[in-house]
Design a protein around this motif. Structure first.
Motif, PDB file in Angstrom:
ATOM      1  N   UNK A 121      64.395  73.194  61.096  1.00  0.00           N
ATOM      2  CA  UNK A 121      65.343  72.329  61.792  1.00  0.00           C
ATOM      3  C   UNK A 121      64.639  71.370  62.745  1.00  0.00           C
ATOM      4  N   UNK A 122      63.456  71.738  63.198  1.00  0.00           N
ATOM      5  CA  UNK A 122      62.735  70.892  64.165  1.00  0.00           C
ATOM      6  C   UNK A 122      61.906  69.803  63.506  1.00  0.00           C
ATOM      7  N   UNK A 123      61.802  69.786  62.173  1.00  0.00           N
ATOM      8  CA  UNK A 123      60.953  68.795  61.500  1.00  0.00           C
ATOM      9  C   UNK A 123      61.470  67.381  61.764  1.00  0.00           C
ATOM     10  N   UNK A 124      60.573  66.520  62.184  1.00  0.00           N
ATOM     11  CA  UNK A 124      60.908  65.108  62.404  1.00  0.00           C
ATOM     12  C   UNK A 124      60.598  64.348  61.120  1.00  0.00           C
ATOM     13  N   UNK A 125      61.625  64.087  60.328  1.00  0.00           N
ATOM     14  CA  UNK A 125      61.406  63.423  59.044  1.00  0.00           C
ATOM     15  C   UNK A 125      60.973  61.975  59.209  1.00  0.00           C
ATOM     16  N   UNK A 126      61.221  61.391  60.369  1.00  0.00           N
ATOM     17  CA  UNK A 126      60.766  60.012  60.596  1.00  0.00           C
ATOM     18  C   UNK A 126      59.243  59.937  60.599  1.00  0.00           C
ATOM     19  N   UNK A 127      58.589  61.066  60.897  1.00  0.00           N
ATOM     20  CA  UNK A 127      57.119  61.094  60.928  1.00  0.00           C
ATOM     21  C   UNK A 127      56.536  61.697  59.651  1.00  0.00           C
TER      22      UNK A 127
ATOM     23  N   UNK B 109      62.420  61.428  48.679  1.00  0.00           N
ATOM     24  CA  UNK B 109      62.284  62.612  49.505  1.00  0.00           C
ATOM     25  C   UNK B 109      60.910  63.259  49.436  1.00  0.00           C
ATOM     26  N   UNK B 110      59.940  62.688  48.706  1.00  0.00           N
ATOM     27  CA  UNK B 110      58.659  63.362  48.532  1.00  0.00           C
ATOM     28  C   UNK B 110      57.966  63.688  49.831  1.00  0.00           C
ATOM     29  N   UNK B 111      57.770  62.699  50.696  1.00  0.00           N
ATOM     30  CA  UNK B 111      57.101  62.948  51.961  1.00  0.00           C
ATOM     31  C   UNK B 111      57.870  63.902  52.846  1.00  0.00           C
TER      32      UNK B 111
ATOM     33  N   UNK C 215      58.717  69.402  55.215  1.00  0.00           N
ATOM     34  CA  UNK C 215      59.555  70.600  55.268  1.00  0.00           C
ATOM     35  C   UNK C 215      58.828  71.794  54.647  1.00  0.00           C
ATOM     36  N   UNK C 216      58.072  71.550  53.582  1.00  0.00           N
ATOM     37  CA  UNK C 216      57.294  72.625  52.983  1.00  0.00           C
ATOM     38  C   UNK C 216      56.258  73.175  53.947  1.00  0.00           C
ATOM     39  N   UNK C 217      55.600  72.301  54.701  1.00  0.00           N
ATOM     40  CA  UNK C 217      54.628  72.742  55.701  1.00  0.00           C
ATOM     41  C   UNK C 217      55.319  73.599  56.763  1.00  0.00           C
TER      42      UNK C 217
END
Length: 389
Positions: free
Chosen positions: A183-189, A370-372, A377-379
């Motif tokens: 939930x904390x993943x910043x997808x913008x980065x 959604x690849x990146x 999210x996988x990390x």
């Protein structure tokens, strides 16, 4: 006079039937379980079972619906924020760990109208989850929140792919940590992955190759038993009986198609995963390669997950051993990067990563977008941070 003699049903019998069916479908696959076997598991007769459920499809639908209802109840119990959400979802995921498998493998075999209804229910659960998560991350774009929430539910749904179970308290704590990290993943980065980094596959030039490609897609979309040789032949421009000029049986075609799937997965992912660099760098490269493979080969991965149980016993043993070996390599590398992870935690995290990637490439945002994000999210599912390469 006893309740049974008086014709009254024991309390909770319907719930017992659902629990038994969920377990049998999960362990053996929907097609390999009969209503009589479900009845025997509960200790009742088949006619008694039919008083509760009119058919096996209805039993499967109710088992899936029950799992979705449990998720919805957990989301509502965790409505006060992301931390409370993960605390409520963790025990629900453990108690209904079969749900992920039933959803990915078996629910697609239901009639179209029932599948559509279940998808609407899942979207409703995702929407409620997103509403809770948004309270903790108010500035996050709605599309990012949606993907993060789907990844969270997929990661928890990955519990159905294995039987690893730490002590209950530790298990729930691990799932809470995984959930919080996701939930904390910043997808913008998130990193940007170029499309199709792996080598392109040549177009099939023979009928046999075309059948292999077509079989993977159709078996994944509709299930092995729901695809006829006539449909397979028509898809590649030949008559149904002509399929047998290339493969002795439909099961032989399935086995050959899954061998091809495993070969391609190994070819693209094993090299980066077993690179000569530091373990953290190799793990990062392997994750990027796996995401890239999944973006271009979702049918292959889907068929490997959903159709392995339909193989003949000898072919199934080979497929299961490949899957175990593939998992062991990821687990060993992750434990080199995170020596504090025990076997169960490392395996649970790797399965969570596989589940969210495999589901994510088929998500509503589209594989090309959604690849990146899936790498990031996988990390998080693996418990990696920026210092880990």
């Amino acid at each position: 006079m006893t309740e049974r003699a008086a014709g009254r049903r024991p309390p909770g019998r319907r719930a017992q039937v659902l629990a038994a069916a969920e377990g049998l479908f999960h362990r053996r696959g929907y097609h390999r379980v009969s209503m009589a076997e479900v009845a025997a598991e509960v200790g009742i007769t088949a006619p008694a079972l039919y008083r509760h459920f009119r058919s096996k499809p209805e039993l499967l639908r109710c088992a899936v619906t029950g799992g979705l209802d449990a998720l919805r109840e957990a989301v509502r119990a965790g409505k006060d924020g992301p931390e409370q959400l993960c605390a409520a979802l963790a025990p629900a995921a453990i108690d209904h760990r079969a749900l992920g498998t039933l959803w990915r493998r078996d629910a697609r075999l239901l009639p179209p109208a029932q599948r559509a209804a279940l998808r609407r229910e899942l979207r409703a659960v995702v929407a409620e989850t997103a509403a809770v998560v948004a309270t903790g991350y108010p500035g996050r774009p709605a599309a990012d929140t949606d993907l993060v929430c789907r990844s969270l539910l997929s990661a928890y749904g990955g519990l159905g792919n294995h039987t690893f179970a730490p002590p209950r308290r530790a298990f729930e704590a691990l799932l809470r940590r995984i959930g919080a990290d996701l939930l904390a993943v910043d997808l913008a980065a998130a990193p940007v992955l170029p499309p199709g980094r792996g080598l392109p596959y040549p177009a099939p030039v023979t009928r046999r190759e075309a059948l292999l490609v077509t079989a993977v897609r159709l078996f994944h979309e509709r299930g092995f038993d729901n695809v006829s040789t006539e449909e397979l032949g028509a898809a590649v421009g030949i008559a149904g009986p002509s399929v047998y000029k290339h493969f002795g049986t439909k099961a032989e075609l399935l086995a050959a198609a899954l061998v091809r799937s495993r070969e391609r997965l190994w070819q693209e992912v094993a090299g980066p995963l077993e690179g000569t660099g530091e373990p953290a760098a190799a793990l990062a490269a392997g994750l990027a390669a796996y995401v890239d493979f999944a973006r271009r080969n979702s049918d292959y991965l889907g068929a490997m997950v959903s159709e392995t149980e339909r193989l003949d016993p000898s072919d199934r043993r080979v497929a299961v051993e490949f899957r175990r070996d593939f998992l062991r390599r990821w687990v060993a590398l992750l434990q080199q990067v995170r020596p504090g992870y025990g076997d169960a935690e490392a395996r649970i995290r790797v399965h969570a990563m596989f589940a969210l990637v495999n589901d994510g490439v088929r998500g509503p945002a589209g594989a090309g977008d959604t690849g990146g994000a899936l790498v990031a999210l996988g990390r998080a599912a693996l418990g990696l941070d920026a210092a880990d390469g």
